[in-house]
Design a protein around this motif. Sequence first.
Motif, mmCIF file in Angstrom:
data_model
loop_
_atom_site.group_PDB
_atom_site.id
_atom_site.type_symbol
_atom_site.label_atom_id
_atom_site.label_comp_id
_atom_site.label_asym_id
_atom_site.label_seq_id
_atom_site.Cartn_x
_atom_site.Cartn_y
_atom_site.Cartn_z
ATOM 1 N N VAL A 1 140.850 101.688 59.953
ATOM 2 C CA VAL A 1 140.470 102.748 60.884
ATOM 3 C C VAL A 1 138.950 102.933 60.775
ATOM 4 O O VAL A 1 138.409 102.990 59.664
ATOM 5 C CB VAL A 1 141.209 104.066 60.544
ATOM 6 C CG1 VAL A 1 140.757 105.201 61.451
ATOM 7 C CG2 VAL A 1 142.719 103.859 60.634
ATOM 8 N N PRO A 2 138.230 103.010 61.909
ATOM 9 C CA PRO A 2 136.776 103.178 61.837
ATOM 10 C C PRO A 2 136.385 104.454 61.094
ATOM 11 O O PRO A 2 137.094 105.456 61.144
ATOM 12 C CB PRO A 2 136.322 103.233 63.299
ATOM 13 C CG PRO A 2 137.533 103.340 64.126
ATOM 14 C CD PRO A 2 138.719 102.992 63.285
ATOM 15 N N ALA A 3 135.239 104.382 60.427
ATOM 16 C CA ALA A 3 134.731 105.514 59.649
ATOM 17 C C ALA A 3 133.275 105.775 60.031
ATOM 18 O O ALA A 3 132.564 104.870 60.449
ATOM 19 C CB ALA A 3 134.847 105.217 58.157
ATOM 20 N N GLU A 4 132.876 107.020 59.856
ATOM 21 C CA GLU A 4 131.489 107.419 60.093
ATOM 22 C C GLU A 4 131.084 108.455 59.056
ATOM 23 O O GLU A 4 131.931 109.169 58.507
ATOM 24 C CB GLU A 4 131.320 108.003 61.509
ATOM 25 C CG GLU A 4 131.585 107.001 62.611
ATOM 26 C CD GLU A 4 131.335 107.546 64.015
ATOM 27 O OE1 GLU A 4 130.841 108.683 64.159
ATOM 28 O OE2 GLU A 4 131.652 106.804 64.974
ATOM 29 N N ILE A 5 129.787 108.537 58.808
ATOM 30 C CA ILE A 5 129.250 109.569 57.924
ATOM 31 C C ILE A 5 129.171 110.855 58.735
ATOM 32 O O ILE A 5 128.609 110.876 59.824
ATOM 33 C CB ILE A 5 127.867 109.176 57.383
ATOM 34 C CG1 ILE A 5 127.965 107.874 56.581
ATOM 35 C CG2 ILE A 5 127.283 110.308 56.539
ATOM 36 C CD1 ILE A 5 126.621 107.300 56.160
ATOM 37 N N VAL A 6 129.743 111.919 58.199
ATOM 38 C CA VAL A 6 129.804 113.198 58.905
ATOM 39 C C VAL A 6 128.777 114.159 58.308
ATOM 40 O O VAL A 6 128.767 114.418 57.109
ATOM 41 C CB VAL A 6 131.230 113.795 58.826
ATOM 42 C CG1 VAL A 6 131.295 115.139 59.513
ATOM 43 C CG2 VAL A 6 132.242 112.825 59.442
ATOM 44 N N LYS A 7 127.894 114.668 59.171
ATOM 45 C CA LYS A 7 126.898 115.683 58.814
ATOM 46 C C LYS A 7 125.910 115.215 57.758
ATOM 47 O O LYS A 7 125.606 115.943 56.811
ATOM 48 C CB LYS A 7 127.584 116.975 58.371
ATOM 49 C CG LYS A 7 128.386 117.616 59.471
ATOM 50 C CD LYS A 7 129.005 118.915 59.020
ATOM 51 C CE LYS A 7 129.830 119.506 60.164
ATOM 52 N NZ LYS A 7 130.521 120.706 59.791
ATOM 53 N N GLY A 8 125.427 113.983 57.918
ATOM 54 C CA GLY A 8 124.429 113.482 56.993
ATOM 55 C C GLY A 8 124.245 111.992 57.138
ATOM 56 O O GLY A 8 124.604 111.408 58.152
ATOM 57 N N GLU A 9 123.680 111.395 56.099
ATOM 58 C CA GLU A 9 123.498 109.947 56.057
ATOM 59 C C GLU A 9 123.775 109.461 54.642
ATOM 60 O O GLU A 9 124.188 110.230 53.780
ATOM 61 C CB GLU A 9 122.098 109.569 56.541
ATOM 62 C CG GLU A 9 120.973 110.130 55.700
ATOM 63 C CD GLU A 9 119.615 109.596 56.140
ATOM 64 O OE1 GLU A 9 119.437 108.368 56.133
ATOM 65 O OE2 GLU A 9 118.746 110.409 56.477
ATOM 66 N N GLY A 10 123.552 108.165 54.415
ATOM 67 C CA GLY A 10 123.929 107.542 53.150
ATOM 68 C C GLY A 10 123.416 108.225 51.902
ATOM 69 O O GLY A 10 124.157 108.426 50.943
ATOM 70 N N LYS A 11 122.155 108.619 51.903
ATOM 71 C CA LYS A 11 121.611 109.283 50.707
ATOM 72 C C LYS A 11 122.333 110.598 50.447
ATOM 73 O O LYS A 11 122.539 110.991 49.301
ATOM 74 C CB LYS A 11 120.100 109.485 50.811
ATOM 75 C CG LYS A 11 119.665 110.436 51.887
ATOM 76 C CD LYS A 11 118.160 110.593 51.939
ATOM 77 C CE LYS A 11 117.829 111.555 53.064
ATOM 78 N NZ LYS A 11 116.449 111.944 53.074
ATOM 79 N N ASP A 12 122.739 111.280 51.511
ATOM 80 C CA ASP A 12 123.481 112.534 51.351
ATOM 81 C C ASP A 12 124.868 112.277 50.772
ATOM 82 O O ASP A 12 125.362 113.068 49.967
ATOM 83 C CB ASP A 12 123.597 113.249 52.699
ATOM 84 C CG ASP A 12 122.242 113.567 53.311
ATOM 85 O OD1 ASP A 12 121.348 114.017 52.578
ATOM 86 O OD2 ASP A 12 122.085 113.337 54.532
#
Length: 152
Positions: free
Chosen positions: A50-61
């Motif tokens: 299932v596709p995933a996304e970063i919610v309310k931030g980015e990788g460092k967060d």
Amino acid sequence: MILISACLAGVNCKYNGENNLNEGIKRLIEDRKAILVCPEQLGGLATPRVPAEIVKGEGKDVLEGKCKVMNKDGEDKTNYFIKGAKEALEIAKMYHIKKAILKERSPSCGCGIIYDGSFKGNKRNGDGVTTALFNQHGIKVYNENNYIHGEF
């Protein structure tokens, strides 16, 4: 040697079981100048997934525990993405990698641009989890659109 997102070399490891073949990048593999990784698979995620996304931030967060990586079904997949980033980093260290070409927009590999967490195809500036971890360890990350072939 350079580390490359496996999907860019034609490996069917994308969330939908397909790849993002880039012929220029494939030549780096054929010239034996690269090592392939898929941080999402290294983290234990299946293909397809299932596709995933970063919610309310980015990788460092994500790495700082300030936000999560969620899949489209609302499941928290953060730990898989962190584990995959750490595994990819260990491989990079093993081969003394200083540069990587990672897949733009990916929640793992995104370099400069990622999806915004809405699952509507909206993009925002930011890096994925693996790119953020590589940046913290001095590995220069490019995406498939901003690398210069001759540099590698």
